[in-house]
Structures are given as structure tokens and as C-alpha cells.
Design an enzyme around this catalytic site. Sequence first.
Site: not given
Length: 490
Positions: A261, A452, A295, A185, A469, A162
Site C-alpha cells: 500500500e 477507510s 496516503c 518493523k 487489505e 502516520n
Amino acid sequence: MTTNADERRVLDAVPTGLFIGGRWRPAENGATAKVEDPATGEVLTEVADASPADGMDALAAAHAAQPTIAAMAPRERSEILRRAYDLLHERIDDLALLMTLEMGKPFAEAKGEVVYASEFLRWFSEEAVRIDGGYQVAPNGQTRFLTIRQPVGVCVFVTPWNFPLAMGTRKIAPAVAAGCASVIKPAPQTPLTMLAFAQVLADAGLPDGALNVINATDAGAVMEPILRDGRARKMSFTGSTPVGKLLLSQASDKVMRSSLELGGNASFIVLDDADVDAAVEGAMIAKMRNMGEACTAANRFYVQRGVAEEFTAKLAERMGALKVGRGTEEGVNVGPLIDAKGLDKVTDLVADAVAAGASVAIGGRAQDGPGYFYPPTVLTDVPVNSRLNHEEIFGPVAPITVVDSADDALAAANATEFGLVNYVYTRDLNRALHIAENLESGMIGLNTGLVSNPAAPFGGVKESGLGREGGTVGIDEFLETKYVAIGYSG
């Protein structure tokens, strides 16, 4: 508005191999995987599809590079990140178009993600030179304590589709700043953005092997041997809670430090003293950022009865005015969902709520034609026990439940196993503090629909994850503290 020529040029410029040890190479068995445009269902290109052997090669390359990046001067690591920051801005249009093509978000929003992603590079370029330690006199005066903070070692990252660039920089930037090599990955739906970013870091001067990118459709087969090997010492994953639990169990075999997360089920609380217009504006951000595929997206709306009618009407009007279409088209606000599975889930959740008694204020039916489009939708009278109030929607659907009091809203918001973020709109400071202190989540958006920020600690509680984070604590996840006792005779 872009042209087909622009799209082809950008796609042709992206490396499509595995990035291992500083070079691009095919999968050892020659396997490839298709990358689809979710707006059309057409194949954009194919990328190398890693095997377990490729994964172990990537781990070996990171392990070999670990002494090199750990020994680099902090300023040198800082300047690599800063050069990467500058390169992202130089290439912003191409990166944004690439992201729009493989993920679907509107071009303007994709450019916003590139800017957001770049800020993690800038932030951690500054943190790289601020890694500290300590010196202390023992209480009895006979010993001196020296503390040193050192890189945790090789890191393994798994990122979602996303936010295909920002979720990578949020992990890679602090790792580089701390002096850690890594294997990442990306999600199989959106590997191209991360492959392009790997080239950015290589161009910025990151040592060979300090970042390795492996695309893998059989993620379990590729990742489990890496996590159980022992050479990697840190795992960080962003994605669903079930997958996070599985990776955590695998990482526990070698007692790897882990950051997770995971899923969210954010409530959006509007109390009767709120500025309704501001709440609607915040709801549009919290709900519709990334088509609701985040999220942090507002998942459940609890609106106090005194303002419920006004809030619902204004939100439905705003949602209904959004333009749905391919993200490369002029004026589009809402792109497609990521794939058929995502579209089916949103469709099923809305159908379940309506069957249970919810009413459709606007939207509520998937669009016909190619691509995975679902219109912005507002539901009212949503039963508390409907699946919409318990499962992460990951789509442009706002389910509204009317509550009678702030305490009712608080209780409903906490009635979930998730605890990533919640949003609250009120003009009463005491109510705001009471609710913020009692909401069971790692983050609160108080009179704002956006939480965020690279300079702030991002993460959740309960089954929404472990660790943080970003912010000043973000680099701590990549550092070990070593204590040296020094004898002292006076």
C-alpha cells in the site's frame, strides 16, 4: 487536557525493548534510538535499535511459532483477536495519549484511531472462523476435487508512522486470523504504539513468537536479510512507493507473496452541480484527517468553474478556523507534522507553487518556534504542472485548480502514476457513475470524504500498490489454496 504526570506515567509503562519470542530484550549490541515529540522536538524516551542479527532472531522465533499458531482452532484464534479488541478499548486513553506524544495528532483524533484500529481485530476475529474450502465433481465424473485453504506462513510487515496502530492491526489481525506468525518493523518515528500493542496481544493470549516486534533505524540492513532468507513467505508494506519497490525486488528473490500500500495523489473533484456545503465538509475530512499526513489525503482539488469561487471561500474559512497546537492541548484540531524533513517538504512544495503563479488564500507559511507546525493552507490558481499536483504533499495544504468540465477534471485526475483513491462530488447519478468507472484508482469516495473502513477492501492500482487489505478479501492475502485430486470409481 493532559498533564505532564499523565504523559510520564504512560511513557514509563511502555516496554522499550525488542519483542522476540514472547519476551522483551535489548538489542544484541545494546544500541538504542531516540523517540521525539514532534510538537516540541524534545526526546520522549529511547527504544532498542535492532541489528541484522536481532532481525534474524525475530524471524527464527516466528518460524518456530508458525506450526503452533497454524494448528490452533479457528475459534481460538478468533477469541484472541476479540480479547485484544476489548483490551484496546480498556486502554484507549493511554494508547491515544501515547500516539499523540510520539506522532503529534490531536488526542481526540488519536482516540479515533484506536477505535478504527480495534475494528480490524473485531472484523478478522469474525473472519477467522469463516475460512472455507470446497468439494467438486470433475467434469468427467471420475475425480473429485478437494480444495483447502491454509496459512501462507511467516509474514513480514513494515508499517508507517502516520497511523502507528491502525496500520499494524490491519496487517496483524488477518495474519493471526489465518494462522500466520509474523515479524513487524514499525516506523522509527513511532515505535512506542506498536510496542504497547504487542503487550496487548501478549495479554490477550497470543502464543510466544507469533508476533515479533523489531525497531530498527537502519531498516534496509535489518529487513533485507529477512526477506532474502526464505523462511518468510509473505511481505506486506505500507509506505512510500520508492521503498515499496525496493522491498518488492528483495521479496522477489524468494518469490514471496507481497502486498503493497504505497503513495497516493488523490484528486478531489467538485462538479458544478455538487452540494457545495457537503463538498466542503468532505474536503475537510479528506484533506485534514491526520493533518493531511495520510496516503488517502486529498492532494489535488479540481473544482468546476461554476462553483469554484464559493467552494474556495468556504474551504478557506473552515481551514482558517482550525486551531493549531500540541495535540494534548484543549481544542487543538491540527498537530505538528512528523519531523523536520516533513515540514521542509511541505514548505518547499508551497513555495514552488507560489513561484509558479499560485495565490495563497490562507496560511502558506510555517510557524516559528519549537515543533514542526505548518498552518492549514489553501492555494488558488495552482498551475497544473506545479509539484503540488504531482507529488504527495503529506501536509495540511489544499491546492485548488479550476476546470471547465467534468471531462477536464477526469483527465487531470488520471494524469498521475498513482492510483489509490479519488473523491468526487456531484448530484448527477450518470456523471457520478461515468467518473467513478473511469477514474484510475482502487477506491472512490463518492460524495464522502472518508473511504477507510475495516469491512471494505483497501488498496490501489498503478504505482499505489498491490493487493487489498480489509473486507472479505483481506484474509485471502494470508491464505494459500491447496488442491487435492481424489480418484473415484463410482
